[in-house]
Design a protein around this motif. Sequence first.
Motif, mmCIF file in Angstrom:
data_model
loop_
_atom_site.group_PDB
_atom_site.id
_atom_site.type_symbol
_atom_site.label_atom_id
_atom_site.label_comp_id
_atom_site.label_asym_id
_atom_site.label_seq_id
_atom_site.Cartn_x
_atom_site.Cartn_y
_atom_site.Cartn_z
ATOM 1 N N LEU A 55 32.929 59.766 56.375
ATOM 2 C CA LEU A 55 33.831 60.896 56.195
ATOM 3 C C LEU A 55 35.032 60.431 55.379
ATOM 4 C CD1 LEU A 55 33.860 62.373 59.827
ATOM 5 C CD2 LEU A 55 32.706 63.352 57.842
ATOM 6 N N ILE A 56 35.429 61.247 54.410
ATOM 7 C CA ILE A 56 36.572 60.934 53.561
ATOM 8 C C ILE A 56 37.714 61.880 53.914
ATOM 9 C CG2 ILE A 56 37.409 60.742 51.194
ATOM 10 C CD1 ILE A 56 34.504 60.446 50.304
ATOM 11 N N ALA A 57 38.874 61.324 54.245
ATOM 12 C CA ALA A 57 40.056 62.154 54.504
ATOM 13 C C ALA A 57 40.617 62.625 53.163
ATOM 14 C CB ALA A 57 41.097 61.357 55.273
ATOM 15 N N TYR A 60 46.051 66.062 54.682
ATOM 16 C CA TYR A 60 46.628 66.036 56.027
ATOM 17 C C TYR A 60 48.051 66.551 55.947
ATOM 18 C CZ TYR A 60 48.209 61.676 53.976
ATOM 19 O OH TYR A 60 48.715 60.754 53.118
ATOM 20 N N TYR A 148 38.907 56.220 54.962
ATOM 21 C CA TYR A 148 37.460 56.399 55.105
ATOM 22 C C TYR A 148 37.065 56.150 56.562
ATOM 23 C CZ TYR A 148 37.952 55.570 50.096
ATOM 24 O OH TYR A 148 38.358 55.618 48.783
ATOM 25 N N GLU A 167 35.060 65.187 63.182
ATOM 26 C CA GLU A 167 35.633 66.254 62.353
ATOM 27 C C GLU A 167 36.521 67.175 63.178
ATOM 28 O OE1 GLU A 167 32.336 66.869 58.793
ATOM 29 O OE2 GLU A 167 31.973 67.763 60.759
ATOM 30 N N THR A 170 39.829 65.166 63.957
ATOM 31 C CA THR A 170 40.697 65.054 62.780
ATOM 32 C C THR A 170 41.301 66.401 62.399
ATOM 33 O OG1 THR A 170 38.729 65.280 61.352
ATOM 34 C CG2 THR A 170 39.501 63.049 61.848
ATOM 35 N N GLN A 176 42.072 67.015 56.987
ATOM 36 C CA GLN A 176 40.866 67.604 56.428
ATOM 37 C C GLN A 176 39.952 66.482 55.933
ATOM 38 O OE1 GLN A 176 41.881 70.438 53.393
ATOM 39 N NE2 GLN A 176 43.366 71.500 54.687
ATOM 40 N N THR A 177 38.681 66.555 56.286
ATOM 41 C CA THR A 177 37.725 65.532 55.875
ATOM 42 C C THR A 177 36.577 66.153 55.086
ATOM 43 O OG1 THR A 177 36.513 65.707 57.967
ATOM 44 C CG2 THR A 177 38.253 64.033 57.823
ATOM 45 N N ARG A 178 35.929 65.325 54.324
ATOM 46 C CA ARG A 178 34.758 65.741 53.558
ATOM 47 C C ARG A 178 33.684 64.676 53.726
ATOM 48 N NH1 ARG A 178 35.618 66.939 47.306
ATOM 49 N NH2 ARG A 178 36.935 68.537 48.270
ATOM 50 N N ARG A 179 32.456 65.107 53.937
ATOM 51 C CA ARG A 179 31.358 64.157 54.087
ATOM 52 C C ARG A 179 30.984 63.581 52.724
ATOM 53 N NH1 ARG A 179 27.343 66.137 58.963
ATOM 54 N NH2 ARG A 179 28.983 66.966 60.329
ATOM 55 N N ALA A 205 39.430 60.833 47.643
ATOM 56 C CA ALA A 205 40.243 60.437 48.798
ATOM 57 C C ALA A 205 41.724 60.281 48.473
ATOM 58 C CB ALA A 205 39.711 59.128 49.376
#
Length: 236
Positions: A55-57, A60, A148, A167, A170, A176-179, A205
């Motif tokens: 997961l990539i932050a 925030y 990460y 997820e 967070t 906010q994260t993205r796969r 990121a």
Amino acid sequence: MIKIKDSIKNKQILKSEKMKFEEGIFSEKDYISPSYINLSNPKYIEIDEMFYSCLIAVNYYREQEDLILRSLIDTNINMNISIFYEKQDTYKTIRDLTYHIGNVGVELKESKQNKQDIDIASFSYNDARYIRKEMQVNGEEIYYMYIYLTVFSKDKKELEYLLNKVEGITQSKGIQTRRAYFREEQGFLSSLPFMQNHNEIKNVAKRNILTSGIVSTYPFISSSIFDEERNIYWNK
């Protein structure tokens, strides 16, 4: 006697050749390297019957009153957390912000765009002014930050459950994260202790942060930490 000596000598030669052969094949890294790595699935990578997904932050909250990673560290989820900081040149940043503020200010005065575009430009304008003020008045410095989170499990269904749980945690902290679909290998490598922040995922990121905000990303919540085997890690 001659035949016995020849037989012993041949066995010694074969043993010597075998040792040379094995030394030529195996090295120290071969004993710790995985037996196989499967990169065929874009959602995870498989290494020795273990599944990994990153997961990539990507965003925030700017204002944080608590350690944003504390809730994750308090869980028992199998996870590697990697954080990179890149200090930016203060003079260049202030100069670029001033240029940006001037351009956006003119656009806002003369803008005939729809309300949504005006709101976005206005937010960017106010954000740039805030950062410049903090740097000039309060002596803050600016960094690029990359976070990460690599979750792993021996079961694919459990991996998906853990990803959803992370997820949720967070998101509750304003992160906010993205796969990292199709970039799982880069995310996995960036989470290892190699100090490598791969360019393929850096642009996703990258997030600017001031010195005061870096404090909230401190990954430890006590002066000492124990792992499951009761080995102690001291933070100095």
